[in-house]
Design an enzyme around this catalytic site. Structure first.
Site, PDB file in Angstrom:
ATOM      1  N   ASP A 271       0.954  -1.138  -0.025  1.00 23.29           N
ATOM      2  CA  ASP A 271       0.071   0.067   0.012  1.00 23.29           C
ATOM      3  C   ASP A 271       1.014   1.320   0.014  1.00 23.29           C
ATOM      4  O   ASP A 271       1.993   1.136   0.155  1.00 23.29           O
ATOM      5  CB  ASP A 271      -0.796  -0.005   1.212  1.00 23.29           C
ATOM      6  CG  ASP A 271      -0.066  -0.471   2.502  1.00 23.29           C
ATOM      7  OD1 ASP A 271       1.041   0.188   2.597  1.00 23.29           O
ATOM      8  OD2 ASP A 271      -0.577  -0.720   3.551  1.00 23.29           O
TER       9      ASP A 271
ATOM     10  N   ASP B 181       1.630   4.960   1.605  1.00 17.72           N
ATOM     11  CA  ASP B 181       1.492   6.036   2.864  1.00 17.72           C
ATOM     12  C   ASP B 181       2.102   7.247   2.276  1.00 17.72           C
ATOM     13  O   ASP B 181       3.230   7.100   1.765  1.00 17.72           O
ATOM     14  CB  ASP B 181       2.201   5.526   3.921  1.00 17.72           C
ATOM     15  CG  ASP B 181       1.569   3.989   4.508  1.00 17.72           C
ATOM     16  OD1 ASP B 181       0.245   3.963   4.385  1.00 17.72           O
ATOM     17  OD2 ASP B 181       2.420   3.080   4.947  1.00 17.72           O
TER      18      ASP B 181
ATOM     19  N   ASP C 275       9.895   4.169  13.092  1.00 13.16           N
ATOM     20  CA  ASP C 275      10.335   3.118  13.600  1.00 13.16           C
ATOM     21  C   ASP C 275      11.864   2.741  13.120  1.00 13.16           C
ATOM     22  O   ASP C 275      12.954   2.834  13.827  1.00 13.16           O
ATOM     23  CB  ASP C 275       9.672   1.837  13.768  1.00 13.16           C
ATOM     24  CG  ASP C 275       8.783   1.301  12.377  1.00 13.16           C
ATOM     25  OD1 ASP C 275       9.351   2.067  11.340  1.00 13.16           O
ATOM     26  OD2 ASP C 275       7.937   0.739  12.440  1.00 13.16           O
TER      27      ASP C 275
END
Ligand code: ATP
Ligand code: MG
Length: 428
Positions: A55, A57, A134
């Site tokens: 996907d 982002d 992260d």
């Protein structure tokens, strides 16, 4: 002010042809409206790794309300992270506003005493947003205005060397959000990256923080872990790194005591991975049935030893094991219900009269229960003969079925399949 390394279009492999039309539309419209607009996260990482992104982002300096205004087909979601979903048919593009750190006590951010982030809605700029991410490989920003990539954290080099490295001090970052440990394992396994030493060493100290995470979030993460396409690899890594026990304490105990319980999960995940590779559907209930099976059987045996009737012990063991498990991982009832049906069906598969067997074939849960039986046989339970029988029973016509049932009653059967041979076949 940290300065990024900028990779111009000529020095990286991300091309617009690899970005979905919908994502390009969102990026371009933000850009034309005067906002900064970057493709971030998994999509940039996957394209650089020569994989197809799952996907897209997007990160921007437009605030959620401004995004909402720009896209009629959008809605705002999330509390912990407020962001916009822009929908194009079945595709959803996630658009997040840059976030700032939460030193001090700004409005919108909230941290627990343990250091955990509870809310994170302080907006900032790209050079603040990057430190909230992260892993270095997840923190690359593809700029739609000049097609360059901005890299503040050495992510491009890490991709080149196939390293997964947490941004910042693992002690701080895992305390902020322990789920990052699970994400480390998921990305490392799925993308075949080596987890950097410090990123991994800290699992030992902070793994136990996973038991404080909301069970609903651990369920979402579990689905991703086991249905990544390499569920088996992910499961083995979770066990190897000592994190599985914080999500699934009862099953983990059952694996230690019973090799068959462990083998069943291995067989089920291998099966799931194969089905996903062939684009077949998978029902998550199946994996949860396999994970909890050993713990349920052990509990049932204890109840029977204590004098409980078999079928009641079965039901109570299922109830108890499921309700203890959902304290850690909130497996929704629609899945635990199916898992229980698969379990209870196992006993019914042992009864082989023609009428009974043909009725079972018609049952909506037959297929899953039969698959589960085969996996139990593969895992080392003495069920190979029973599994083969059911395989054949589905294939033959009425006369053939009659013969199969008759053969079960025939005394010659034991002569042709002596116990010792049967046992051997089961071990394979
Ligand atoms: P996937 O291929 O699974 O979608 P992804 O990297 O895109 O991988 P998402 O969960 O979609 O993962 O998150 C998008 C990005 O948001 C990540 O790449 C990362 O930069 C950031 N992110 C997501 N979850 C966290 C987290 N728990 N802590 C810090 N940053 C996060
Ligand atoms: Mg993503």
């Amino acid at each position: 002010m940290p300065t990024p390394k900028i990779y111009p279009r000529s020095e990286h492999s991300v091309s617009r042809s690899q970005i979905s039309d919908s994502a390009l539309k969102v990026l371009n419209r933000l850009d034309r409206a005067g906002y900064k607009a970057f493709l971030v996260g998994g999509a940039v990482r996957d394209i650089l790794l020569e994989r197809e992104p799952k996907d897209f982002d997007i990160a921007t300096d437009a605030h959620p309300e401004q995004i909402r205004e720009l896209f009629r087909n959008s809605r705002l979601i999330g509390r912990r992270f407020r962001l916009a979903h822009v929908r194009f048919g079945r595709e959803v593009i996630e658009v997040a506003t840059f976030r700032a750190g939460h030193e001090g006590n700004e409005d919108g951010a909230s941290i627990a005493d343990t250091g955990r982030i509870l809310r994170d809605n302080v907006y900032g700029d790209i050079d603040e947003d990057v430190w909230r991410r992260d892993f270095t490989v997840n923190a690359l920003y593809y700029n739609i205005s000049d097609y360059s990539i901005a890299d503040y954290v050495g992510g491009v080099e890490d991709i080149k060397h196939r390293r997964l490295r947490l941004i910042g001090d693992p002690a701080v970052r895992y305390r902020e959000d322990p789920v990052r440990m699970l994400r480390a394992i998921r990305f490392a396994t799925k993308l075949d990256l080596q987890i950097d030493d410090a990123t991994r060493a800290a699992f030992d100290s902070y793994g136990m923080l996973l038991s404080e995470i909301a069970p609903a979030r651990l369920f979402d993460e579990s689905l991703k872990l086991f249905h990544s396409g390499n569920g088996l690899g992910t499961f083995e890594a979770l066990r190897e790194f000592g994190l599985f026990e914080y999500l699934y304490p009862l099953p983990n105990q059952s694996f230690i005591e019973d090799e068959v319980a462990y083998n069943l999960v291995v067989a089920a995940l291998r099966n799931t991975d194969r089905r996903l590779a062939q684009s077949q559907s998978v029902n998550p209930a199946f994996i949860f049935a396999a994970i909890l099976w050993g713990a349920m059987v052990k509990r049932r045996e204890r109840l029977i030893d204590e004098g409980m009737h078999e079928s009641e012990a079965f039901r109570l063991a299922a109830d108890e094991v499921v309700s203890e498990q959902v304290k850690n991982v909130a497996i929704p009832r629609r899945f635990t219900t199916i898992a229980r049906e698969i379990w209870f069906f196992q006993a019914r598969l042992a009864k082989r009269t023609r009428k009974h067997a043909e009725n079972l074939l018609e049952h909506i849960r037959f297929r899953a229960a039969y698959d589960f039986l085969l996996l139990r046989a593969q895992a080392g339970e003495p069920l190979v003969e029973l599994g083969d029988w059911w395989t054949k029973f589905q294939d033959v016509d009425g006369a053939g079925r009659e013969a199969m049932v008759a053969e079960l009653r025939s005394p010659s059967r034991n002569r042709r399949r002596p116990r010792s041979r049967r046992k051997k076949a089961n071990d394979s």
